[in-house]
Design a protein around this motif. Structure first.
Motif, PDB file in Angstrom:
ATOM      1  N   UNK A   1       0.780  -1.292  -0.105  1.00  9.14           N
ATOM      2  CA  UNK A   1      -0.074  -0.007  -0.001  1.00  9.14           C
ATOM      3  C   UNK A   1       0.924   1.454  -0.115  1.00  9.14           C
ATOM      4  N   UNK A   2       1.907   1.280   0.438  1.00  9.70           N
ATOM      5  CA  UNK A   2       2.731   2.171   0.504  1.00  9.70           C
ATOM      6  C   UNK A   2       3.310   2.630  -0.645  1.00  9.70           C
ATOM      7  N   UNK A   3       3.839   1.625  -1.497  1.00  9.47           N
ATOM      8  CA  UNK A   3       4.138   1.564  -2.778  1.00  9.47           C
ATOM      9  C   UNK A   3       3.189   2.198  -3.745  1.00  9.47           C
ATOM     10  N   UNK A   4       2.065   1.800  -3.661  1.00  8.92           N
ATOM     11  CA  UNK A   4       0.839   2.165  -4.360  1.00  8.92           C
ATOM     12  C   UNK A   4       0.511   3.697  -4.027  1.00  8.92           C
ATOM     13  N   UNK A   5       0.810   3.990  -2.825  1.00 16.34           N
ATOM     14  CA  UNK A   5       0.507   5.415  -2.558  1.00 16.34           C
ATOM     15  C   UNK A   5       1.783   6.046  -3.130  1.00 16.34           C
ATOM     16  N   UNK A   6       2.967   5.875  -3.301  1.00 19.75           N
ATOM     17  CA  UNK A   6       3.784   6.512  -3.962  1.00 19.75           C
ATOM     18  C   UNK A   6       3.473   6.691  -5.326  1.00 19.75           C
ATOM     19  N   UNK A   7       3.124   5.630  -5.957  1.00 19.96           N
ATOM     20  CA  UNK A   7       2.831   5.686  -7.417  1.00 19.96           C
ATOM     21  C   UNK A   7       1.558   6.623  -7.972  1.00 19.96           C
ATOM     22  N   UNK A   8       0.798   6.595  -6.890  1.00 20.08           N
ATOM     23  CA  UNK A   8      -0.507   7.492  -7.191  1.00 20.08           C
ATOM     24  C   UNK A   8      -0.417   8.838  -6.795  1.00 20.08           C
ATOM     25  N   UNK A   9       0.152   9.040  -5.560  1.00 16.57           N
ATOM     26  CA  UNK A   9       0.111  10.542  -4.819  1.00 16.57           C
ATOM     27  C   UNK A   9       1.249  11.164  -5.252  1.00 16.57           C
ATOM     28  N   UNK A  10       2.448  10.460  -5.615  1.00 17.08           N
ATOM     29  CA  UNK A  10       3.547  11.277  -5.741  1.00 17.08           C
ATOM     30  C   UNK A  10       4.099  11.350  -7.456  1.00 17.08           C
ATOM     31  N   UNK A  11       4.105  10.117  -7.897  1.00 14.06           N
ATOM     32  CA  UNK A  11       4.550   9.959  -9.237  1.00 14.06           C
ATOM     33  C   UNK A  11       3.516   9.932 -10.247  1.00 14.06           C
ATOM     34  N   UNK A  12       2.031  10.119  -9.833  1.00 12.29           N
ATOM     35  CA  UNK A  12       1.086  10.339 -10.621  1.00 12.29           C
ATOM     36  C   UNK A  12       0.827   9.352 -11.743  1.00 12.29           C
ATOM     37  N   UNK A  13       1.127   7.856 -11.393  1.00 13.50           N
ATOM     38  CA  UNK A  13       0.769   7.051 -12.419  1.00 13.50           C
ATOM     39  C   UNK A  13      -0.468   6.705 -12.397  1.00 13.50           C
TER      40      UNK A  13
END
Length: 982
Positions: free
Chosen positions: A759-771
């Protein structure tokens, strides 16, 4: 009998010296005088040849003895021959006397080619004075003692002086000033004054004080003062003497003193002494001898102390006195070993050594004699060299005949003598345990012969104790000696290793390992039998720590020489030896746990004032719950009980509403939050220790608080109590559309918490990398920037991605990476791996190289991108698994000690010395190494280091990683292995 102490090497015995002494001896024999070959001054002997040359350099005896032209010359010469002497004046006269008695006449004959004065006026008289070249029977008169001069007076003195004038050596005339008032100057040297008359001394016993006038009249005339008639006062017939006689008045009679009469009542001691004198006279008349002039015990004379008496008794060679001395010295050496020193009692160590050597007479047909002369006599079988030791002692012992003994029962006299020998050996053993005594005894060569004789006695049960004493003495002394391979002591110690006595083996190995330890010379330990080496390596397998320590001490000294290592390689199973040494590196290791971040910091972290920020995934899980369970779970996640904690009710209610505000607005179908009153009541239900309070701040102001809880620094799972992960993404603020990397103030950390790494990895992809994701929820990863689509719009080919997790600098800060897949793979290295199969994954726990995208759509499942394990990238607030150290024994300085230290030192010696051996290892199987793709690289011959240490390399690195005690030694060992090609 030989001297009790060893002569110091103060004489250089060369061929020139021997020839000079022989010539000098013949000269004195012809002259009829006594010749002393080696005069002794204190503890040192005088080298006559060197003294003769030194005095001749100064101009001869007359020139050195001339006090006018060459003062203190003999003191300078004495200080050269006797350095460090405390009484130079006395020593100078003794050196002068030695030259005068032995070399003065020879100097006149050898240097001046003249006949010396006869011995009656040269050797037979004192060394006072000089001028030997001009001394004859006619002009030399023997000096008169001071007592004779002081007793001579009147006419006798005058006659003596007149006689002396006719026999004294003529002296140079001097100008003398006439005394004032004399009738005429001194015409010639022969005219002399009449001797002064005696003036009777009459002490003044009157009690009354005299006046100045009367006291002046009573004064005796002062010698040398003149009178009115120009005559010397005090001389015969002078006016001063006549006036003294004329002014003499007898003293008035003194009143008689009344003395009491001694009676037995008032003076019993007087009559007791009379009775004792009468009894003594009676005994004398009966023939009983008296100790006249001697202070007997009980009469006030205490006698010598126990130390001096024991020393003198030991040197007396009387059996009863020796038994007395040895009995007390055993107790003294045991109780006062730290104070009792050999240098304070000269002759004690030599006497004890001689006593122990007497043991040979009880088992061999020999009585050892100690010679302090380096001549042919030492070659005899029963003679020991007291100066330098006996180099052929083993040959002499082997030539002796053993006394036949039927059993262990010895005669009474032999048992008593052996008991005294044992006591002497025990005293020596106790004494050398003190470092100062060990240094003193090590300088006596005879102690080596003692150890050799004791260790080579016939096998008998009664001498085992003495042999153990001898080995312990050798253990303390070998560090001061250099022993070659043919030294009798070295061969005797090596022979003890073949014994079946454990104590004897251990002590002999320690003694061998300490040879020349305190010297600059290297201990090579050459010519060790192969069988002995194999035994020592085999004993390392025995569970006996003391025996192992002794073996490792020996191997450490033995492997320090490359020749010995080459012998060891060809003699023993070196691979087995190294394996055993590696196992001993963790001998008796104790496990210690050290937690990386659970250790309390030096300063406690400040308590957070607000509740931690939760990620959307956690909020969605909580929103799905019904009240009051929703608020209870949120409180357990973000708060904890603390008796000293406190938070205002309005702040707690505001944090609760803010946490669910965004979700409630986006999804209004969820049930509304609890009212404030019910929420405060539920706090006390969730935390039994929390209570709502109202504080009266002022007359008109109140403060509503809740005591007993405080915000958590790290939120936890309310059910499993597992801490959540904190997002450490430090996204830089944008300035004009670009990231501001120069101003640290613009850097802000995300700070949200996620329950799992996924969930942390998904958080980084969605919130920060905007994937973006597709309709099925899979991540859309760009494969070609020019054709990839994001929400139906073409992605800009200039879009770059970067990693900002915790200040990561893996990618360039400006250019970054064009592949979101690459950045996503890298982000997983910052996250922990909770998978049980993480230890089996490849390096960095990355996806295997054969993993592919799904159906070429650029989509990747999370299972294909498992995060990295081993606890990498944990947040500062999340505890790590405990580290386990396997530390071994240490000494008082907290340095490594015991078997692990000795083992690593032997391994390091082996690695260093084997690296110096040239050529590949013999009889080594050629091994085929293959690459990861299976291709054969070739065949190579291994070196000795590689062959021996390659199988244990992993174990060595494990010890280096888990043993902080040996870490420095392990680093040097691994460097030596790497330098040798291992």
């Amino acid at each position: 009998m030989a001297p009790a102490r060893q002569r110091e090497p103060s004489i250089e015995r060369t061929a020139e010296y021997d020839e000079f002494i022989e010539k000098l001896e013949k000269y004195h024999e012809k002259r009829g005088t006594h010749f002393e070959r080696e005069p002794k001054v204190g503890t040192r002997h005088i080298d006559l040849l060197r003294l003769y040359k030194r005095v001749c350099e100064e101009g001869g005896y007359d020139k050195v003895s001339d006090t006018k032209g060459n003062k203190l010359a003999w003191r300078r010469i004495a200080s050269e021959f006797l350095p460090g002497s405390s009484n130079v004046t006395t020593q100078a006269f003794i050196v002068k006397s030695a030259y005068y008695k032995n070399l003065a006449a020879y100097e006149i004959s050898d240097v001046y080619k003249r006949d010396p004065p006869p011995k009656e006026i040269l050797e037979d008289v004192s060394a006072k004075g000089g001028d030997l070249l001009n001394r004859t029977v006619e002009n030399y008169f023997r000096p008169v003692s001071r007592e004779a001069e002081s007793l001579a007076n009147g006419q006798d003195k005058e006659s003596d002086e007149s006689d002396q004038d006719t026999h004294k050596t003529p002296k140079e005339d001097k100008m003398e000033i006439d005394e004032p008032g004399s009738t005429g100057g001194r015409v010639t040297r022969a005219l002399r004054h009449a001797p002064p008359q005696r003036v009777l001394f009459q002490p003044d016993l009157s009690s009354t004080r005299q006046t100045r006038q009367s006291s002046g009249n009573m004064n005796s005339p002062t010698p040398g003062s003149g009178n009115a008639h120009g005559q010397t006062n005090g001389t015969y017939g002078s006016t001063g003497a006549a006036m003294t006689i004329a002014n003499y008045e007898p003293r008035p009679p003194l009143p008689s003193a009344v003395k009491p009469v001694a009676t037995p009542g008032n003076n019993p001691e007087h009559f007791r002494n009379i009775r004792n004198r009468l009894a003594a006279a009676s005994r004398a008349s009966r023939g009983v001898q008296q100790h006249k002039g001697m202070m007997l015990p009980g009469t006030g004379f205490m006698g010598p102390n126990i130390y001096i008496r024991a020393l003198l008794a030991l040197q007396s060679n009387n059996v009863e006195e020796e038994a007395y001395a040895l009995h007390h010295l055993v107790k003294i050496s045991h109780e006062r070993g730290d104070k009792y020193r050999f240098d304070g009692f000269p002759g004690l160590a030599e006497a004890l050594i001689v006593k122990v050597i007497e043991v040979a007479s009880l088992f061999y047909d020999v009585k050892w004699e100690i010679s302090y002369r380096d001549d042919e006599m030492i070659q005899e079988t029963n003679v020991l060299n007291g100066l330098t030791g006996t180099p052929d002692l083993l040959r002499k012992i082997q030539s002796l005949t053993v006394i036949d003994m039927q059993d262990d029962l010895l005669p009474e006299d032999v048992t008593a003598a052996l008991g005294r020998v044992h006591e002497a050996g025990l005293i020596l053993r106790n004494m050398v345990m003190l470092e100062e005594n060990a240094q003193y005894v090590s300088k006596l060569p005879l102690v080596r012969d003692l150890v050799v004789i004791a260790l080579n006695l016939p096998r008998h049960s009664t001498i085992i104790e003495l042999q153990h004493y001898s080995l312990e003495i050798a253990e303390q002394l070998t560090k001061y000696w250099t022993l070659d391979s043919q030294d009798p002591l070295y061969r005797s110690l090596l022979a003890q290793v073949d014994s079946t006595d454990r104590g004897r083996i251990i002590t002999s190995l320690r003694a061998l390992g300490r040879i020349s330890m305190n010297l600059e010379a290297n201990n090579r330990l050459t010519d060790v039998p192969i069988a002995t080496l194999q035994q020592i390596c085999d004993w390392l397998l025995i569970e006996d720590e003391e025996l192992r320590n002794a073996c490792l001490d020996f191997l450490y000294q033995y492997t320090a020489v490359i020749d010995n290592v080459e012998i060891l390689i060809n003699s023993v199973n070196l691979e087995g030896l190294v394996n055993q040494l590696v196992r001993l590196l963790l001998y008796n290791a104790h496990t210690e746990e050290l937690r990386g971040r659970t250790k309390p910091p030096a300063k406690s972290a400040p308590t957070p004032e607000t509740a931690p920020k939760l990620s959307s995934a956690i909020i969605e899980q909580l929103v799905a719950l019904e009240e009051p369970e929703r608020s209870s779970q949120w409180l357990r996640t973000c708060f904890e009980e603390d008796p000293a904690g406190e938070i205002t009710q309005i702040a707690l209610w505001g944090a609760y509403n803010q946490a669910f505000n965004d979700v409630m607005q986006a999804q209004p179908h969820h049930k509304m939050l609890m009212p404030a009153k019910d929420f405060i009541t539920n706090v006390s239900s969730t935390f039994p220790g929390a209570t709502a309070q109202v504080l009266q701040i002022s007359a008109t102001q109140q403060k509503y608080t809740i005591r007993g809880i405080r915000p958590r620094s790290v939120p936890v799972d309310p059910i499993g109590r597992r801490p959540y992960m904190r997002c450490q993404w430090q996204a830089p603020a944008l300035l004009n559309g670009h990231a501001d990397t120069k101003h640290s103030a613009a850097i802000t950390e995300c700070g949200e918490y996620a329950p799992t790494a996924k969930q942390m990895w998904e958080h980084v992809l969605s919130a920060h990398l905007k994937v973006p994701r597709d309709d099925t929820g899979k991540w859309l990863l760009e494969t070609k920037p020019d054709i990839s689509m994001t929400n139906g719009e073409a992605t800009s080919p200039t879009l770059r991605y970067n990693c900002h997790w915790g200040g990561c600098k893996h990618f360039d800060a400006v250019t970054g990476s064009a592949s979101v897949y690459e950045v996503g793979q890298h982000i997983k290295t910052h996250l922990p791996d909770a998978s049980s199969k993480s230890a089996q994954r490849q390096k960095h726990n990355r996806t295997p190289s054969n993993s592919t995208f799904l159906a070429g759509s650029g989509q990747l499942n999370y299972a294909q991108m498992q995060p990295m394990g081993m606890g990498l990238g944990l947040s500062n607030s999340q505890p790590q698994p405990p580290l386990k150290w396997m530390n071994t024994a240490t000494d008082e300085r907290n340095d490594a000690a015991g078997l692990p230290l000795a083992s690593v030192l032997v391994l390091r010696n082996l690695a260093r010395q084997m690296a110096k051996l040239e050529g590949p290892a013999e009889a080594v199987d050629r091994r085929v190494s293959s690459s990861s793709d299976g291709s054969i690289q070739g065949e190579e011959s291994d070196t000795w280091v590689k062959r021996v240490f390659a199988p244990v390399k992993d174990q060595l690195y494990f010890v280096m990683a888990h043993n902080t005690t040996l870490r420095e030694y392990m680093v040097s060992l691994n460097k030596a292995i790497a330098a040798g090609g291992g």
